[in-house]
Design an enzyme around this catalytic site. Structure first.
Site, PDB file in Angstrom:
ATOM      1  N   HIS A  81       0.831  -1.202   0.000  1.00  0.00           N
ATOM      2  CA  HIS A  81       0.000   0.000   0.000  1.00  0.00           C
ATOM      3  C   HIS A  81       0.868   1.256   0.000  1.00  0.00           C
ATOM      4  CE1 HIS A  81      -3.718  -2.317   1.668  1.00  0.00           C
ATOM      5  NE2 HIS A  81      -3.691  -2.291   0.352  1.00  0.00           N
ATOM      6  N   HIS A 122      -0.166  -8.953   0.884  1.00  0.00           N
ATOM      7  CA  HIS A 122      -1.247  -9.098   1.866  1.00  0.00           C
ATOM      8  C   HIS A 122      -1.843 -10.498   1.893  1.00  0.00           C
ATOM      9  CE1 HIS A 122      -1.230  -4.891   0.318  1.00  0.00           C
ATOM     10  NE2 HIS A 122      -1.093  -4.654   1.600  1.00  0.00           N
ATOM     11  N   CYS A 168       3.472 -12.167   2.319  1.00  0.00           N
ATOM     12  CA  CYS A 168       4.461 -12.095   3.398  1.00  0.00           C
ATOM     13  C   CYS A 168       4.446 -13.400   4.182  1.00  0.00           C
ATOM     14  CB  CYS A 168       4.113 -10.925   4.322  1.00  0.00           C
ATOM     15  SG  CYS A 168       5.131 -10.870   5.817  1.00  0.00           S
ATOM     16  N   GLU A 178      -5.688  -8.319   3.616  1.00  0.00           N
ATOM     17  CA  GLU A 178      -5.149  -9.411   4.431  1.00  0.00           C
ATOM     18  C   GLU A 178      -6.273 -10.198   5.094  1.00  0.00           C
ATOM     19  OE1 GLU A 178      -2.660 -10.163   8.504  1.00  0.00           O
ATOM     20  OE2 GLU A 178      -2.064  -8.411   7.313  1.00  0.00           O
ATOM     21  N   THR A 218      -2.065  -9.077  10.925  1.00  0.00           N
ATOM     22  CA  THR A 218      -0.681  -8.836  11.358  1.00  0.00           C
ATOM     23  C   THR A 218      -0.384  -7.381  11.664  1.00  0.00           C
ATOM     24  OG1 THR A 218       0.130  -8.548   9.095  1.00  0.00           O
ATOM     25  CG2 THR A 218       0.173 -10.791   9.992  1.00  0.00           C
ATOM     26  N   CYS A 258       2.748  -9.008  13.579  1.00  0.00           N
ATOM     27  CA  CYS A 258       4.125  -9.256  13.145  1.00  0.00           C
ATOM     28  C   CYS A 258       5.116  -8.385  13.906  1.00  0.00           C
ATOM     29  CB  CYS A 258       4.254  -9.070  11.633  1.00  0.00           C
ATOM     30  SG  CYS A 258       4.527  -7.392  11.095  1.00  0.00           S
ATOM     31  N   SER A 299       5.212  -0.052   4.554  1.00  0.00           N
ATOM     32  CA  SER A 299       5.282  -0.037   3.092  1.00  0.00           C
ATOM     33  C   SER A 299       5.726   1.321   2.545  1.00  0.00           C
ATOM     34  CB  SER A 299       3.922  -0.419   2.494  1.00  0.00           C
ATOM     35  OG  SER A 299       2.880   0.355   3.048  1.00  0.00           O
TER      36      SER A 299
END
Length: 338
Positions: free
Chosen positions: A54, A90, A112, A142, A181, A211, A284
């Site tokens: 993004h 995503h 990811c 996601e 995440t 994450c 990002s």
């Protein structure tokens, strides 16, 4: 001895607290690298389903190199079906690679690895007979991808503590949860606590779903934000982790917080007089935009940069086997690394 020029004296002083870690995480770096390597290995066009990450700067940079972004696979012309199509970082529902195979498309999955881990956590809950609760934001790619790993009806989305208070499962004793995440660590803890209060047998995933990069960036913002007149987060309005950083900065003590994509968006009248500025960047957002924004403030202030570093990140995720060994130029590496 430093000689102060008239121009130097005219600029008001400004302390910039620059957060670290910030910007690209290992998953974003890998996804961008996959598209660049695919262009090197197979030539243009390389199709990408959904924004690879993004960030418009990244997307436009990849478009300039020959990437073509589509929302659905039926947008790929039949004559280009042998060209690669890349799935975004995503993650995607299982129906997407199945559709690609039905169309005889060659695809490369840039999901990811930490998102893939959440997919596996959700599938493990279901395999063990549990209904899955996904804590996340409706409509986020996601979340769509994670819910699409399991049969329809086997996942329930819970977004807030209020949702958790009214959620009514069919079998309260057979529940397991996972999370998106990129959520706020603190907000998510509140949702989980409410669910655990209502459903004592609720099973957690084997490892935290949020994450490391999300947690690290939020921790750095929490350290830097107290006392800031303004906190700027570099990121896109559709970036979940970037929007969470804005919220974290306000909760941690910044008087104001803004989400900014480029320096050209800065409204200097709105910014007004400030003496302490915090800056971070979503996972990002490339470093070149952080530098651009710092230089925009240096042009108007006598700025001193202080680092607020709370962690060192050394994670590195391997690209797809088909792309290993494809050489990158120095220019390519500069783009991939932000």
């Amino acid at each position: 001895m430093t000689i102060l020029t008239e121009q130097h004296l005219a600029k008001p002083p400004l302390t910039i607290r620059l957060c670290g870690p910030r910007g690209f995480c290992a998953g974003v770096d890998r996804a961008i690298q996959i598209v660049v390597l695919a262009l090197k290995a197979y030539g243009a066009p390389v199709y990408v389903r959904h924004e690879i990450v993004h960030n418009r700067y990244v997307v436009e940079g990849l478009e300039a190199k020959g990437a073509v972004f589509v929302e659905e696979l039926d947008e790929i012309p039949p004559e280009h079906r042998n060209q690669p199509v890349v799935f975004s970082a995503h993650g995607v529902p299982k129906s997407v690679p199945a559709d690609a195979e039905a169309r005889n498309l060659f695809y490369l999955d840039a999901t990811c690895p930490l998102v893939s881990k959440v997919h596996k956590q959700a599938m493990r809950h279901q395999r063990l007979g549990r209904h899955v609760i996904l804590i996340g934001h409706a409509g986020h790619p996601e979340v769509i991808g994670t819910m699409g790993q399991l049969p329809e009806g086997s996942v329930s989305l819970v977004e807030t503590v209020e949702d958790a208070e009214v959620y009514l499962p069919e079998d309260p004793d057979n529940l397991g949860f996972v999370t998106q995440t990129t959520l706020s660590v603190d907000d998510t803890a509140g949702v989980i606590a409410k669910l655990q209060e209502r459903f004592p047998n609720l099973q957690a995933p084997a490892a935290d779903s949020i994450c490391y990069a999300t947690t690290n960036r939020q921790d750095a913002v929490k350290e830097a934000a107290p006392g800031c007149d303004l906190f700027i987060v570099v990121g896109a309005p559709n970036s979940s982790n970037s929007k969470r950083l804005v919220e974290v900065a306000l909760r941690a003590g910044a008087q104001r917080s803004l989400l900014v994509q480029r320096a050209s968006e800065l409204d200097w009248d709105e910014i007004g007089p400030i003496s302490t500025l915090g800056i971070s960047a979503g996972a990002s957002a490339p470093e070149v935009i952080v530098d651009e924004i710092i230089e925009a403030f240096r042009a108007r202030y006598d700025a001193t940069v202080e680092l607020a570093i709370t962690a060192e990140e050394t994670e590195n995720f391997l690209v797809n086997r088909e792309l290993r060994g494809v050489p990158l130029t120095r220019e390519d590496m500069a783009f991939v690394n932000g």
